[in-house]
Design a protein around this motif. Structure first.
Motif, PDB file in Angstrom:
ATOM      1  N   PHE A  17       0.820  -1.203   0.000  1.00  0.00           N
ATOM      2  CA  PHE A  17       0.000   0.000   0.000  1.00  0.00           C
ATOM      3  C   PHE A  17       0.858   1.259   0.000  1.00  0.00           C
ATOM      4  CE2 PHE A  17      -3.270   2.895   1.932  1.00  0.00           C
ATOM      5  CZ  PHE A  17      -4.232   2.740   0.946  1.00  0.00           C
ATOM      6  N   ARG A  18       2.150   1.113   0.254  1.00  0.00           N
ATOM      7  CA  ARG A  18       3.055   2.269   0.184  1.00  0.00           C
ATOM      8  C   ARG A  18       3.037   2.920  -1.208  1.00  0.00           C
ATOM      9  NH1 ARG A  18       5.298  -1.127   3.957  1.00  0.00           N
ATOM     10  NH2 ARG A  18       6.254  -0.116   5.802  1.00  0.00           N
ATOM     11  N   THR A  19       2.863   2.130  -2.251  1.00  0.00           N
ATOM     12  CA  THR A  19       2.792   2.744  -3.589  1.00  0.00           C
ATOM     13  C   THR A  19       1.505   3.558  -3.726  1.00  0.00           C
ATOM     14  OG1 THR A  19       1.738   0.805  -4.626  1.00  0.00           O
ATOM     15  CG2 THR A  19       4.157   0.875  -4.594  1.00  0.00           C
ATOM     16  N   TRP A  20       0.422   3.054  -3.168  1.00  0.00           N
ATOM     17  CA  TRP A  20      -0.834   3.806  -3.189  1.00  0.00           C
ATOM     18  C   TRP A  20      -0.688   5.103  -2.402  1.00  0.00           C
ATOM     19  CZ3 TRP A  20      -6.238   1.579  -3.718  1.00  0.00           C
ATOM     20  CH2 TRP A  20      -6.236   0.390  -4.473  1.00  0.00           C
ATOM     21  N   ILE A  21      -0.061   5.033  -1.232  1.00  0.00           N
ATOM     22  CA  ILE A  21       0.091   6.225  -0.400  1.00  0.00           C
ATOM     23  C   ILE A  21       0.900   7.282  -1.146  1.00  0.00           C
ATOM     24  CG2 ILE A  21       1.050   7.115   1.758  1.00  0.00           C
ATOM     25  CD1 ILE A  21       0.459   4.361   3.011  1.00  0.00           C
ATOM     26  N   THR A  22       1.918   6.852  -1.881  1.00  0.00           N
ATOM     27  CA  THR A  22       2.693   7.787  -2.678  1.00  0.00           C
ATOM     28  C   THR A  22       1.812   8.457  -3.719  1.00  0.00           C
ATOM     29  OG1 THR A  22       4.643   6.377  -2.360  1.00  0.00           O
ATOM     30  CG2 THR A  22       4.766   8.051  -4.076  1.00  0.00           C
ATOM     31  N   LEU A  23       0.998   7.677  -4.415  1.00  0.00           N
ATOM     32  CA  LEU A  23       0.072   8.243  -5.381  1.00  0.00           C
ATOM     33  C   LEU A  23      -0.912   9.194  -4.708  1.00  0.00           C
ATOM     34  CD1 LEU A  23      -1.623   6.581  -8.373  1.00  0.00           C
ATOM     35  CD2 LEU A  23      -3.054   7.730  -6.700  1.00  0.00           C
TER      36      LEU A  23
END
Length: 263
Positions: free
Chosen positions: A227-233
């Motif tokens: 979910f870290r990639t989502w948080i970045t987005l």
């Protein structure tokens, strides 16, 4: 130029190479959601696709494990199962992201020679517009501790948006990963669907900013390290309200396809 499209997509390998353990109808529903994103990208006419993904020890391992990295070579290749793939990379944009990211206080790593993980390939396989465009792979370490904190990921997304907005290219930003799953553990057959649904409700309500307050322990407990990639987005799209194209729970993954209005 502002972002022209933003989406988060699963990279569950079983969606590409379906074993007999997978429900065919469920897989086809996710494929249909991918196709919806592809149509949206075709309508948005991006000049480049920036994709945030993790690395399943395909490119980075014990010799170097950066928290955040940018691929800056002219092309990038990889393989997964029977698939062999190569993508052109938008070098000028990649180098701008690297240089300006560092100027903004993010100690980004970079490489011109990495194997492109299936975390990047699976979403691109299904969602890349028919007129294939160059990509910029943006790495977020999701697997090998210590990982970047959610707060750091969100802040990087905010900086990334500012960098992209100052560029002339039309940029689509994708996040690859999740939702809940527990690879390599005895919880593999028990994803945290409740966590997924609660989080998706927050994103639909435009409360993505709250994800910066999550902890790594919370993500790990929910099977949502990716979910870290989502948080970045989410740092990049701000308070935009998400649209959930689909959420399809398999016996081992919560497969979500989500878009955000950014144009």
């Amino acid at each position: 130029m502002p972002l022209c499209a933003a989406a988060a997509l699963p990279h569950t390998p079983q969606l590409l190479v379906r074993p007999e353990t997978e429900d065919r109808d469920m897989v086809l529903r996710v494929h249909a959601a991918y196709a919806g994103v592809r149509r949206g990208l075709e309508a948005a006419r991006p000049d480049v696709v920036c994709i945030l993904g993790g690395d399943h020890i395909e490119g980075f391992f014990l010799t170097s494990v950066p928290a955040l990295a940018v691929y800056v070579g002219s092309t990038v290749s990889g393989k997964f199962d029977r698939y062999r793939y190569t993508f052109d990379v938008h070098e000028p944009l990649a180098r701008t992201v690297l240089e300006q990211g560092i100027e903004r206080g993010f100690d980004l790593a970079y490489s011109q020679d990495l194997a492109l993980d299936y975390a990047f390939y699976v979403p691109l396989h299904f969602a890349m517009p028919q007129r294939s465009v160059p990509i910029v792979p943006l790495y977020v370490n999701a697997y090998l501790p210590p990982q970047p904190t959610p707060a750091r990921c969100y802040a990087w997304g905010q900086a990334l948006r500012a960098i992209l907005d100052a560029r002339p290219e039309r940029v689509a930003l994708l996040a690859s990963g999740g939702l809940s799953h527990f690879p390599g553990s005895d919880r593999y057959g028990s994803p945290d669907y409740d966590w997924d649904h609660q989080m998706l409700d927050k994103l639909v309500a435009g409360r993505g900013r709250e994800t910066a307050a999550l902890t790594g322990e919370e993500l790990d407990k929910a099977g949502n390290v990716e979910f870290r990639t989502w948080i970045t987005l989410l740092g990049a799209v701000g308070d935009a309200r998400a649209k959930v194209i689909c959420y399809e729970p398999s016996w081992h993954h919560g497969n979500a396809v989500v878009t955000w209005p950014v144009a």
